[in-house]
Design a protein around this motif. Structure first.
Motif, mmCIF file in Angstrom:
data_model
loop_
_atom_site.group_PDB
_atom_site.id
_atom_site.type_symbol
_atom_site.label_atom_id
_atom_site.label_comp_id
_atom_site.label_asym_id
_atom_site.label_seq_id
_atom_site.Cartn_x
_atom_site.Cartn_y
_atom_site.Cartn_z
ATOM 1 N N LEU A 74 50.176 42.897 42.216
ATOM 2 C CA LEU A 74 50.315 41.473 41.919
ATOM 3 C C LEU A 74 51.133 40.780 42.989
ATOM 4 C CD1 LEU A 74 50.136 38.996 39.969
ATOM 5 C CD2 LEU A 74 52.165 39.914 38.815
ATOM 6 N N VAL A 75 52.267 41.360 43.346
ATOM 7 C CA VAL A 75 53.138 40.768 44.354
ATOM 8 C C VAL A 75 52.473 40.755 45.733
ATOM 9 C CG1 VAL A 75 55.319 41.081 45.590
ATOM 10 C CG2 VAL A 75 55.255 41.344 43.104
ATOM 11 N N VAL A 76 51.818 41.850 46.101
ATOM 12 C CA VAL A 76 51.224 41.971 47.435
ATOM 13 C C VAL A 76 50.155 40.913 47.674
ATOM 14 C CG1 VAL A 76 49.747 43.446 48.867
ATOM 15 C CG2 VAL A 76 51.770 44.405 47.746
ATOM 16 N N PHE A 77 49.358 40.618 46.667
ATOM 17 C CA PHE A 77 48.205 39.737 46.866
ATOM 18 C C PHE A 77 48.426 38.307 46.377
ATOM 19 C CE2 PHE A 77 46.067 43.894 47.063
ATOM 20 C CZ PHE A 77 45.340 43.726 48.230
ATOM 21 N N LEU A 78 49.591 37.979 45.847
ATOM 22 C CA LEU A 78 49.793 36.651 45.281
ATOM 23 C C LEU A 78 49.597 35.535 46.310
ATOM 24 C CD1 LEU A 78 52.737 36.641 42.710
ATOM 25 C CD2 LEU A 78 50.520 35.526 42.469
ATOM 26 N N LEU A 79 50.226 35.645 47.462
ATOM 27 C CA LEU A 79 50.160 34.563 48.449
ATOM 28 C C LEU A 79 48.740 34.409 48.994
ATOM 29 C CD1 LEU A 79 53.533 35.062 50.356
ATOM 30 C CD2 LEU A 79 53.034 33.679 48.332
ATOM 31 N N VAL A 80 48.044 35.533 49.170
ATOM 32 C CA VAL A 80 46.642 35.455 49.581
ATOM 33 C C VAL A 80 45.821 34.778 48.485
ATOM 34 C CG1 VAL A 80 44.600 36.790 50.218
ATOM 35 C CG2 VAL A 80 46.861 37.507 51.008
ATOM 36 N N GLY A 81 46.094 35.137 47.230
ATOM 37 C CA GLY A 81 45.378 34.530 46.118
ATOM 38 C C GLY A 81 45.577 33.037 46.041
ATOM 39 N N GLY A 82 46.793 32.569 46.317
ATOM 40 C CA GLY A 82 47.046 31.130 46.311
ATOM 41 C C GLY A 82 46.274 30.400 47.382
ATOM 42 N N ALA A 83 46.228 30.975 48.587
ATOM 43 C CA ALA A 83 45.490 30.352 49.684
ATOM 44 C C ALA A 83 43.989 30.333 49.399
ATOM 45 C CB ALA A 83 45.768 31.080 50.993
ATOM 46 N N ASN A 101 39.195 41.982 36.108
ATOM 47 C CA ASN A 101 40.029 42.463 35.006
ATOM 48 C C ASN A 101 39.192 43.068 33.890
ATOM 49 O OD1 ASN A 101 42.234 39.800 35.705
ATOM 50 N ND2 ASN A 101 42.823 41.941 35.762
ATOM 51 N N PHE A 102 38.028 42.503 33.626
ATOM 52 C CA PHE A 102 37.129 43.064 32.619
ATOM 53 C C PHE A 102 36.701 44.483 33.004
ATOM 54 C CE2 PHE A 102 32.517 43.754 31.891
ATOM 55 C CZ PHE A 102 32.573 44.073 30.534
ATOM 56 N N LEU A 103 36.322 44.662 34.270
ATOM 57 C CA LEU A 103 35.860 45.976 34.727
ATOM 58 C C LEU A 103 36.997 46.996 34.725
ATOM 59 C CD1 LEU A 103 33.547 44.849 37.675
ATOM 60 C CD2 LEU A 103 32.836 45.745 35.441
ATOM 61 N N SER A 104 38.166 46.608 35.231
ATOM 62 C CA SER A 104 39.276 47.561 35.312
ATOM 63 C C SER A 104 39.783 47.940 33.927
ATOM 64 C CB SER A 104 40.415 46.984 36.166
ATOM 65 O OG SER A 104 40.937 45.802 35.589
ATOM 66 N N LEU A 128 44.274 47.570 40.040
ATOM 67 C CA LEU A 128 43.140 46.638 40.101
ATOM 68 C C LEU A 128 43.380 45.434 39.190
ATOM 69 C CD1 LEU A 128 39.960 48.928 40.136
ATOM 70 C CD2 LEU A 128 40.805 47.458 41.973
ATOM 71 N N GLY A 129 43.950 45.691 38.013
ATOM 72 C CA GLY A 129 44.276 44.590 37.117
ATOM 73 C C GLY A 129 45.298 43.645 37.724
ATOM 74 N N GLY A 130 46.318 44.197 38.383
ATOM 75 C CA GLY A 130 47.312 43.365 39.045
ATOM 76 C C GLY A 130 46.717 42.549 40.175
ATOM 77 N N THR A 131 45.758 43.128 40.901
ATOM 78 C CA THR A 131 45.087 42.402 41.974
ATOM 79 C C THR A 131 44.312 41.211 41.413
ATOM 80 O OG1 THR A 131 44.864 44.447 43.242
ATOM 81 C CG2 THR A 131 43.440 42.611 43.872
ATOM 82 N N GLY A 132 43.603 41.453 40.306
ATOM 83 C CA GLY A 132 42.886 40.349 39.675
ATOM 84 C C GLY A 132 43.824 39.237 39.251
ATOM 85 N N GLN A 133 44.973 39.587 38.685
ATOM 86 C CA GLN A 133 45.937 38.582 38.267
ATOM 87 C C GLN A 133 46.521 37.826 39.447
ATOM 88 O OE1 GLN A 133 44.936 38.468 34.904
ATOM 89 N NE2 GLN A 133 46.972 37.573 34.883
ATOM 90 N N ALA A 139 45.147 30.168 40.871
ATOM 91 C CA ALA A 139 43.967 29.341 40.617
ATOM 92 C C ALA A 139 44.054 28.689 39.243
ATOM 93 C CB ALA A 139 42.701 30.191 40.725
ATOM 94 N N ALA A 140 44.490 29.458 38.241
ATOM 95 C CA ALA A 140 44.566 28.929 36.882
ATOM 96 C C ALA A 140 45.608 27.835 36.765
ATOM 97 C CB ALA A 140 44.888 30.064 35.905
ATOM 98 N N GLU A 141 46.773 28.036 37.388
ATOM 99 C CA GLU A 141 47.816 27.022 37.295
ATOM 100 C C GLU A 141 47.401 25.754 38.027
ATOM 101 O OE1 GLU A 141 52.516 27.250 38.199
ATOM 102 O OE2 GLU A 141 51.686 28.630 36.720
ATOM 103 N N GLY A 142 46.757 25.907 39.191
ATOM 104 C CA GLY A 142 46.264 24.736 39.899
ATOM 105 C C GLY A 142 45.198 24.012 39.109
#
Length: 461
Positions: A74-83, A101-104, A128-133, A139-142
């Motif tokens: 979750l931490v590793v991919f957060l900034l990439v996810g925001g961009a 998240n459904f698949l994992s 994988l679940g953390g990556t999805g989050q 995206a959800a907050e935006g």
């Protein structure tokens, strides 16, 4: 929604037509229902995943490894996810993340139901679940902040957070009961189904009112632009820095020290569960309060409310009787909603729409990045200093970090901006810059209008 001029004043039944409030439009309703479903499932799955590990012969350390795998990715991919969420249509990112998240989670459930999953398999699926989050949360907050506008935003965000608090409390209670009745595998399967249903609902979000994304210079350039936006606002980065400390020490106190105090002083897990439940009830009532109350100095009121988060650590340090602890947890739940609703309202007001997800990513990153370190250091701190001094240290860090934020001028002066005085997106609305004319706190304006943020269990926002 049909306008009043185009619709008859009364339906055939003779009763007045009840119109939805302006902030409860299609997108907001879809987002709220989908988030309620996934929050309900996720809090049951938190319990189920722990028992799935224990049922295979794992110990507390193994439970921590599975949880840490999720948090790390979750931490590793957060900034990439925001961009990414600011480059692509946000609802597409949300649906894709829900699919992952459904698949994992579905694979996790299948492994548990079929037999004895290996620890590395559970860690990989949790990652994988953390990556999805990491891609979903910004995206959800935006998307949520883009779904409401005007003076109604605060009420909309308060109701949204109140629904999430109720789902968190209900999901944990229902999840615990279902794990005992049918086993953790089926609870994980229900959580996977919740992601599928929520993703299907989010496919129907309407983004026609959002300006098309203008292609930029690349993902890294967008991330740098988000960083400049973040550090260019002192009120923003100082509060995120504050919460990186506050969330970490509160998490350590409640996840490590709290159960130990409950075992030794309060009678075990049952009383501790009641105290945590009181916090959940407090967040619901705090949401009700913020549907009516509109503090003019948003961040000043929000920051003052954070001081109460020092109380649970102090209460555990004494330790106080169970009744007092329940009251302390309840008050903390109420006041954290004052912060949460005021914070997301400030973000909605001050951050340009096309940068909301990147800023949200920095907000999430600050909230979760130090949690694993704090929980890992809690045990050594107890050995080195003792449990009571460690808990007083947690309380002191909350007070010091929150006091420091009050020295930032923008935190004290940023005001709620009434619709009539909205200025260019991104300009800070300070106390002397834009005077406000609002009704007394808690009262409706003549027009009947009243003027949200974040992930349960990780961040109080």
């Amino acid at each position: 929604m049909t306008s009043a001029a185009a619709s008859p004043p009364h339906p055939p039944s003779g009763r007045p037509r009840r119109r939805r409030p302006p902030w409860a439009g299609r997108n907001y309703s879809l987002l709220a229902v989908a988030a309620f479903i996934t929050t309900l499932g996720a809090h049951g799955a938190l319990i189920a995943s722990s028992f799935a590990v224990l049922d295979t012969g794992g110990d507390g350390g193994d439970v921590g490894l599975v949880a840490a795998a999720r948090t790390l990715f979750l931490v590793v991919f957060l900034l990439v996810g925001g961009a990414v969420a600011d480059r692509l249509p946000r609802h597409h990112v949300m649906v894709a993340a829900n699919a992952l998240n459904f698949l994992s989670q579905g694979a996790f459930a299948l492994l548990v139901l079929q037999g004895e999953p290996q620890l590395w398999q559970m860690m990989a699926l949790s990652a994988l679940g953390g990556t999805g989050q990491a891609f979903f949360n910004p995206a959800a907050e935006g998307m949520l902040m883009a779904s409401v506008s005007g003076e109604q935003a605060g009420r909309a965000f308060a109701l949204f957070r109140m629904g999430m608090s109720g789902a968190a409390v209900g999901g944990a209670a229902l999840g615990g009961a279902l794990v005992a009745a049918v086993g953790p595998g089926w609870v994980l399967a229900v959580d996977a189904a919740a992601f599928a249903v929520a993703g299907a609902l989010r496919m129907f979000l309407d983004v026609g009112h959002i300006a098309p994304r203008v292609p930029g210079s690349g993902l890294l350039a967008d991330m740098r632009d988000g960083w400049r936006e973040f550090v260019g606002r002192p009120w923003l980065w100082t509060i995120v820095a504050q919460f990186s400390v506050v969330v970490a020490v509160v998490g350590a106190a409640e996840s490590v020290f709290g159960p130990l105090v409950a075992r030794d002083e309060l009678g075990g897990a049952g009383p501790w569960g009641v105290a945590l439940g009181a916090f959940g009830v407090g967040t619901i009532l705090g949401g009700l309060l913020m549907m009516r109350w509109k503090p003019q100095r948003l961040l000043f009121a929000a920051t003052l409310s954070v001081f109460s988060l020092a109380l649970p650590s102090a209460a555990l340090a004494v330790p106080v009787p169970l009744g007092v602890l329940i009251a302390v947890m309840f008050v903390s739940g109420v006041t954290i909603e004052i912060f949460g609703v005021s914070w997301i309202t400030a973000l909605h007001q001050e951050i340009p729409e096309e940068k909301l997800s990147r800023i949200s990513a920095y907000d999430w990153f600050g909230s979760v990045a130090m949690v694993p370190l704090a929980t890992a250091l809690a045990g050594p701190a107890e050995s080195a200093f003792g449990r009571t001094p460690s808990l007083w240290g947690c309380a002191a860090l909350v007070v010091v970090a929150t006091t420091a934020v009050l020295f930032v001028p923008d935190v004290r002066r940023l005001r709620r901006r009434p619709p009539a005085t909205v200025v260019a997106a991104g300009d800070v609305c300070l106390e002397k810059a834009v005077p406000t004319q609002e009704s007394p706190a808690g009262q409706e304006s003549p027009a009947g209008q009243e003027s949200p943020a974040g992930q349960a269990g990780v961040s109080p926002r």
